[in-house]
Design a protein around this motif. Structure first.
Motif, PDB file in Angstrom:
ATOM      1  N   ALA A 181      35.672-102.373 -16.026  1.00 41.46           N
ATOM      2  CA  ALA A 181      34.276-101.946 -15.964  1.00 41.46           C
ATOM      3  C   ALA A 181      33.650-101.902 -17.356  1.00 41.46           C
ATOM      4  CB  ALA A 181      34.184-100.570 -15.303  1.00 41.46           C
TER       5      ALA A 181
ATOM      6  N   ARG B  73      30.505-103.365 -16.187  1.00 36.58           N
ATOM      7  CA  ARG B  73      29.252-102.603 -16.105  1.00 36.58           C
ATOM      8  C   ARG B  73      28.618-102.456 -17.482  1.00 36.58           C
ATOM      9  NH1 ARG B  73      29.423 -99.187 -11.574  1.00 36.58           N
ATOM     10  NH2 ARG B  73      30.644-100.184  -9.929  1.00 36.58           N
TER      11      ARG B  73
ATOM     12  N   PRO C  35      24.399-107.080 -13.341  1.00 32.39           N
ATOM     13  CA  PRO C  35      24.453-105.610 -13.444  1.00 32.39           C
ATOM     14  C   PRO C  35      25.047-105.106 -14.753  1.00 32.39           C
ATOM     15  CG  PRO C  35      25.398-106.388 -11.357  1.00 32.39           C
ATOM     16  CD  PRO C  35      25.246-107.576 -12.252  1.00 32.39           C
ATOM     17  N   CYS C  36      25.641-105.979 -15.542  1.00 35.98           N
ATOM     18  CA  CYS C  36      26.328-105.557 -16.765  1.00 35.98           C
ATOM     19  C   CYS C  36      25.324-105.354 -17.897  1.00 35.98           C
ATOM     20  CB  CYS C  36      27.356-106.604 -17.176  1.00 35.98           C
ATOM     21  SG  CYS C  36      28.203-106.239 -18.725  1.00 35.98           S
TER      22      CYS C  36
ATOM     23  N   LEU D 229      28.009 -94.412 -17.724  1.00 35.25           N
ATOM     24  CA  LEU D 229      28.734 -95.108 -16.656  1.00 35.25           C
ATOM     25  C   LEU D 229      28.983 -94.248 -15.427  1.00 35.25           C
ATOM     26  CD1 LEU D 229      31.333 -97.001 -18.882  1.00 35.25           C
ATOM     27  CD2 LEU D 229      29.652 -98.095 -17.387  1.00 35.25           C
TER      28      LEU D 229
END
Length: 383
Positions: free
Chosen positions: A23, A151, A187-188, A329
């Motif tokens: 992530a 992410r 989305p990152c 996060l």
């Protein structure tokens, strides 16, 4: 700021990170750090402690210790020092699947560091020219695979200056980073610690690379008031850029910080800006606070400036970055900023009581420090 009871990080649901990949992905250089083990000066020592120093590496380890699946990408010589870096990452649970291996004869970056003692400041010497990572260029990393579940993708201004520092005609690391940006999933978010180092490049060289890159691609920028004063002549409230750069930075009011961070967000078209603020009273005693703002105007700041007795300051800012990213996060909006500041402050104050760069602290220790900061007291806690 809300009570720390609202941010019980021990109970955070990390099941949201369900992909096969990491992530959080960090991209940078790890140096071997040489610190005298016999309390001699560097030029006299015959015994050194070997440890690892690297802004992005420290951050990846902090997030992994907080439970976030993390990966680290670099280029290492295929020799025992390169294996040492790989093994340390694996020991901490950080993925090394996309590390690039160079010929064993290529050098690894070195950092010679001498701990100070008031009134003598600590001193460091870089040996980073032509290090293996300085030639990590496009086509070496499968960025689609490396970033498939990311992410947040992070690097620093240190990394982007290494190829220039080495005197190459092309900036290999910048080209690799741009390749990663083209491959990352939507989305990152992209995070960057500005982290200006005058020993790597000039202000002009830095601005030429960093200004368009940050403006066009960076979502989350972490920096210091001093770097922005030095590079962009940004003042803070009634304190001018020149006064800031000379070290005349006293206690800042919320309005001053909010105005400064609003300038940052507008100048670089950011989603989020984070600031770390260090007040060095002596080599051993520092005070610390931080602040964050998003483009919607939500603002968070440390409840107070807190003191810490240092063992080793190196890695302190990077540890804060890890705690701050943890908030981003695992929470949303204003709550994410507040949580990030709380966790970051607690984590960095603990880390700076430890020797060497890596943040070998636990979630339970961070939670206990957060609780004590808000509620007072200093009782022992079970591990």
């Amino acid at each position: 700021m809300e009570s720390t009871r609202s941010y019980n990080i021990l109970d955070d649901d990390l099941g949201r990170f369900t992909g096969q990949g990491a992530a959080f992905v960090a991209f940078g250089e790890v140096m071997i750090r040489d610190t005298p083990a016999d309390e001699e000066r560097l030029e006299r020592t015959r015994q050194v402690w070997l440890s690892m120093a690297g802004s992005e590496f420290t951050l990846a380890i902090m997030l992994r210790r907080l439970g976030v699946p993390s990966a680290y990408i670099t280029r290492l010589p295929n020799n025992p020092y390169g294996w040492m870096v790989r093994n340390t990452a694996r020991e901490q649970g950080v993925s090394t699947d996309h590390i690039v291996w160079a010929d064993r004869a290529e050098p690894i970056g070195r950092f010679l560091y001498e701990l100070g003692r008031t009134p003598r400041a600590g001193a460091g010497w870089y040996q980073r020219k032509h290090s293996a990572v300085s030639k990590l260029g496009p086509g070496m990393v499968d960025w689609v695979a490396a970033l498939q579940d990311a992410r947040l993708f992070h690097t620093s201004g240190i990394t982007l200056g290494l190829s220039i520092h080495s005197g190459y005609e092309q900036n290999y690391l910048l080209e690799a980073f741009q390749e990663a940006l083209a491959a990352k999933p939507d989305p990152c978010r992209v995070g960057l610690d500005f982290n200006y180092r005058k020993t790597l490049w000039s202000p002009e060289q830095c601005r030429q690379v960093m200004t368009p890159l940050v403006t066009d691609h960076v979502d989350v920028l972490i920096t210091t008031i001093e770097d922005m004063a030095k590079l962009y002549q940004m003042g803070c409230g009634e304190v001018s850029a020149d006064e800031i750069y000379k070290g005349d930075l006293g206690r800042l009011e919320d309005d001053d910080l909010q105005s400064f961070m609003r300038q940052l967000i507008e100048r670089f078209d950011l989603q989020v800006a984070g600031l770390t603020i260090r007040y060095p009273d002596s080599h051993e005693q520092h005070r610390w606070e931080s602040a964050a703002m998003d483009k919607e105007g939500h603002f968070a700041r440390s409840a107070r400036v807190r003191s810490m007795v240092l063992r080793d300051r190196l890695g302190g800012g990077d540890t804060w970055n890890g705690g701050f990213y943890y908030g981003l996060l695992t929470a949303e909006g204003e709550r994410a900023l507040q949580k990030g500041v709380l966790v970051g402050d607690a984590a960095t104050r603990l880390k700076q009581t430890l020797m060497f760069d890596l943040p070998i602290v636990t979630k339970a220790e961070i939670q206990a420090r957060m609780r004590a900061d808000v509620e007072g007291g200093g009782k022992r806690t079970a591990r």
